[in-house]
Design a protein around this motif. Structure first.
Motif, mmCIF file in Angstrom:
data_model
loop_
_atom_site.group_PDB
_atom_site.id
_atom_site.type_symbol
_atom_site.label_atom_id
_atom_site.label_comp_id
_atom_site.label_asym_id
_atom_site.label_seq_id
_atom_site.Cartn_x
_atom_site.Cartn_y
_atom_site.Cartn_z
ATOM 1 N N VAL A 141 -10.614 -3.434 2.481
ATOM 2 C CA VAL A 141 -11.681 -3.503 1.471
ATOM 3 C C VAL A 141 -12.296 -4.902 1.491
ATOM 4 N N THR A 142 -13.627 -4.970 1.574
ATOM 5 C CA THR A 142 -14.345 -6.243 1.654
ATOM 6 C C THR A 142 -15.442 -6.292 0.595
ATOM 7 N N ASP A 143 -16.265 -7.318 0.672
ATOM 8 C CA ASP A 143 -17.381 -7.470 -0.269
ATOM 9 C C ASP A 143 -18.370 -6.314 -0.192
ATOM 10 N N THR A 144 -18.431 -5.644 0.929
ATOM 11 C CA THR A 144 -19.347 -4.499 1.055
ATOM 12 C C THR A 144 -18.967 -3.399 0.075
ATOM 13 N N GLY A 145 -17.680 -3.103 -0.011
ATOM 14 C CA GLY A 145 -17.223 -2.097 -0.959
ATOM 15 C C GLY A 145 -17.357 -2.564 -2.390
ATOM 16 N N VAL A 146 -17.042 -3.834 -2.633
ATOM 17 C CA VAL A 146 -17.148 -4.391 -3.984
ATOM 18 C C VAL A 146 -18.603 -4.371 -4.448
ATOM 19 N N GLN A 147 -19.526 -4.625 -3.535
ATOM 20 C CA GLN A 147 -20.944 -4.568 -3.873
ATOM 21 C C GLN A 147 -21.331 -3.178 -4.364
ATOM 22 N N ALA A 148 -20.841 -2.150 -3.697
ATOM 23 C CA ALA A 148 -21.144 -0.778 -4.116
ATOM 24 C C ALA A 148 -20.633 -0.525 -5.528
ATOM 25 N N LEU A 149 -19.425 -0.983 -5.820
ATOM 26 C CA LEU A 149 -18.870 -0.823 -7.168
ATOM 27 C C LEU A 149 -19.714 -1.559 -8.189
ATOM 28 N N ALA A 150 -20.028 -2.816 -7.881
ATOM 29 C CA ALA A 150 -20.764 -3.657 -8.834
ATOM 30 C C ALA A 150 -22.128 -3.070 -9.173
ATOM 31 N N MET A 151 -22.787 -2.478 -8.208
ATOM 32 C CA MET A 151 -24.135 -1.971 -8.414
ATOM 33 C C MET A 151 -24.171 -0.652 -9.191
ATOM 34 N N SER A 152 -23.040 0.077 -9.207
ATOM 35 C CA SER A 152 -23.071 1.418 -9.794
ATOM 36 C C SER A 152 -22.070 1.657 -10.923
ATOM 37 N N CYS A 153 -20.923 0.990 -10.890
ATOM 38 C CA CYS A 153 -19.838 1.297 -11.834
ATOM 39 C C CYS A 153 -19.812 0.277 -12.965
ATOM 40 N N HIS A 154 -20.764 0.354 -13.852
ATOM 41 C CA HIS A 154 -20.947 -0.667 -14.874
ATOM 42 C C HIS A 154 -20.038 -0.491 -16.083
ATOM 43 N N GLN A 155 -19.241 0.587 -16.102
ATOM 44 C CA GLN A 155 -18.294 0.781 -17.199
ATOM 45 C C GLN A 155 -16.889 0.298 -16.835
ATOM 46 N N LEU A 156 -16.739 -0.291 -15.672
ATOM 47 C CA LEU A 156 -15.435 -0.805 -15.268
ATOM 48 C C LEU A 156 -14.919 -1.819 -16.273
ATOM 49 N N GLN A 157 -13.674 -1.606 -16.697
ATOM 50 C CA GLN A 157 -13.010 -2.541 -17.591
ATOM 51 C C GLN A 157 -11.843 -3.251 -16.901
ATOM 52 N N TYR A 158 -11.191 -2.533 -15.997
ATOM 53 C CA TYR A 158 -10.030 -3.068 -15.278
ATOM 54 C C TYR A 158 -10.277 -2.912 -13.785
ATOM 55 N N LEU A 159 -10.125 -4.005 -13.030
ATOM 56 C CA LEU A 159 -10.334 -3.951 -11.584
ATOM 57 C C LEU A 159 -9.317 -4.842 -10.889
ATOM 58 N N ASP A 160 -8.501 -4.240 -10.033
ATOM 59 C CA ASP A 160 -7.504 -4.994 -9.274
ATOM 60 C C ASP A 160 -7.894 -4.987 -7.798
ATOM 61 N N LEU A 161 -8.283 -6.157 -7.310
ATOM 62 C CA LEU A 161 -8.681 -6.342 -5.910
ATOM 63 C C LEU A 161 -7.695 -7.235 -5.175
ATOM 64 N N SER A 162 -6.521 -7.412 -5.725
ATOM 65 C CA SER A 162 -5.525 -8.301 -5.126
ATOM 66 C C SER A 162 -5.202 -7.890 -3.688
ATOM 67 N N SER A 163 -5.012 -8.895 -2.849
ATOM 68 C CA SER A 163 -4.630 -8.671 -1.446
ATOM 69 C C SER A 163 -5.626 -7.795 -0.699
ATOM 70 N N THR A 164 -6.910 -7.978 -1.019
ATOM 71 C CA THR A 164 -7.983 -7.359 -0.228
ATOM 72 C C THR A 164 -8.796 -8.495 0.398
ATOM 73 N N GLU A 165 -9.853 -8.134 1.115
ATOM 74 C CA GLU A 165 -10.702 -9.148 1.742
ATOM 75 C C GLU A 165 -11.912 -9.494 0.871
ATOM 76 N N THR A 166 -11.779 -9.264 -0.413
ATOM 77 C CA THR A 166 -12.841 -9.634 -1.345
ATOM 78 C C THR A 166 -13.089 -11.143 -1.295
ATOM 79 N N GLY A 167 -14.365 -11.533 -1.309
ATOM 80 C CA GLY A 167 -14.703 -12.951 -1.211
ATOM 81 C C GLY A 167 -15.681 -13.407 -2.274
ATOM 82 N N HIS A 168 -16.295 -14.541 -2.025
ATOM 83 C CA HIS A 168 -17.227 -15.176 -2.962
ATOM 84 C C HIS A 168 -18.343 -14.219 -3.386
ATOM 85 N N ARG A 169 -18.961 -13.557 -2.426
ATOM 86 C CA ARG A 169 -20.111 -12.697 -2.735
ATOM 87 C C ARG A 169 -19.711 -11.526 -3.631
ATOM 88 N N GLY A 170 -18.567 -10.932 -3.346
ATOM 89 C CA GLY A 170 -18.119 -9.800 -4.147
ATOM 90 C C GLY A 170 -17.883 -10.181 -5.591
#
Length: 228
Positions: A124-153
């Protein structure tokens, strides 16, 4: 009588029950169509075919935990989110075959999701996180630990996911302190932030000062060694 009780069952916890077989779980799903909460992580005998059959019968699911099921891959996740549109909580941690494609599927079919755990999904990288950020605006809890999430995400989450209350970014090597500060500043509902193993964090005080309401969990020994 068993079938009658099965239709009344709303919640089932079988996490780590290694002896459970695929036919058993398929039968359960068929007899318990009103199930809303299912925790079936760490079941080594489950197959992708079993999961597909189960989800076709569990359209009322609101919470699903499939932690550590190695058969979970993008095409299986696609079937889950298509068949279970009421899902509000989804835990798919430690599923090594999942990629950004799965997060794009979630952002497409589960836009009202509130709780998502993809920790340990290393593809999982910033590409996937971008999709979440743009569409899932009701997110309250998000665990991205030990993924390739970076600054942009993280910056995208700060810009679009204003309802976040808990974010876990432990062992995400590419996040920046500036991105984390932006997250704390923009997400005024944020209460808990995990930054264990984040060696790029050099000034915890600056992060905490950005939002006094956020409790930051951090491996202080890592922080000290970085300063040294």
């Amino acid at each position: 009588m068993a079938k009658k009780h099965g239709k009344r069952l709303k919640s089932l916890e079988v996490f780590g029950c290694h002896a459970l077989t695929a036919p058993c779980m398929t039968y359960m799903a068929r007899e318990c169509p009103n199930l809303q909460i299912l925790n079936m992580g760490r079941l080594p005998k489950i197959t992708d075919t079993c999961l597909a059959q189960m989800m076709s019968n569990l359209k009322s699911l609101r919470s699903l935990n499939v932690t550590g099921l190695t058969v979970i891959r993008d095409r299986v996740l696609h079937h889950i989110v298509r068949q279970c549109p009421k899902l509000e909580r989804l835990t798919i941690s430690s599923c090594p075959l999942l990629t950004d494609v799965s997060l794009i599927e979630i952002s497409t079919y589960l836009q009202t999701i509130q709780y998502l755990d993809v920790s340990g999904c290393k593809k999982v990288t910033d590409t996937g996180v971008q999709a979440l950020a743009m569409s899932c605006h009701q997110l309250q809890y998000l665990d991205l630990s030990s993924t390739e999430t970076g600054h942009r995400g993280v910056c995208l989450l700060a810009s679009y996911c204003k309802n976040l209350e808990c974010v876990k970014l432990s062992f995400c090597k590419e996040i920046s302190q500036d991105a984390v500060k932006k997250l704390c500043k923009s997400c005024i509902k944020l209460k808990l932030l995990h930054l264990y193993g984040c060696r790029t964090m050099y000034d915890l005080k600056a992060i905490k000062d950005t939002n006094k309401n956020v409790k930051v969990h951090h491996d202080l020994s890592v922080h000290s060694s970085h300063q040294a």
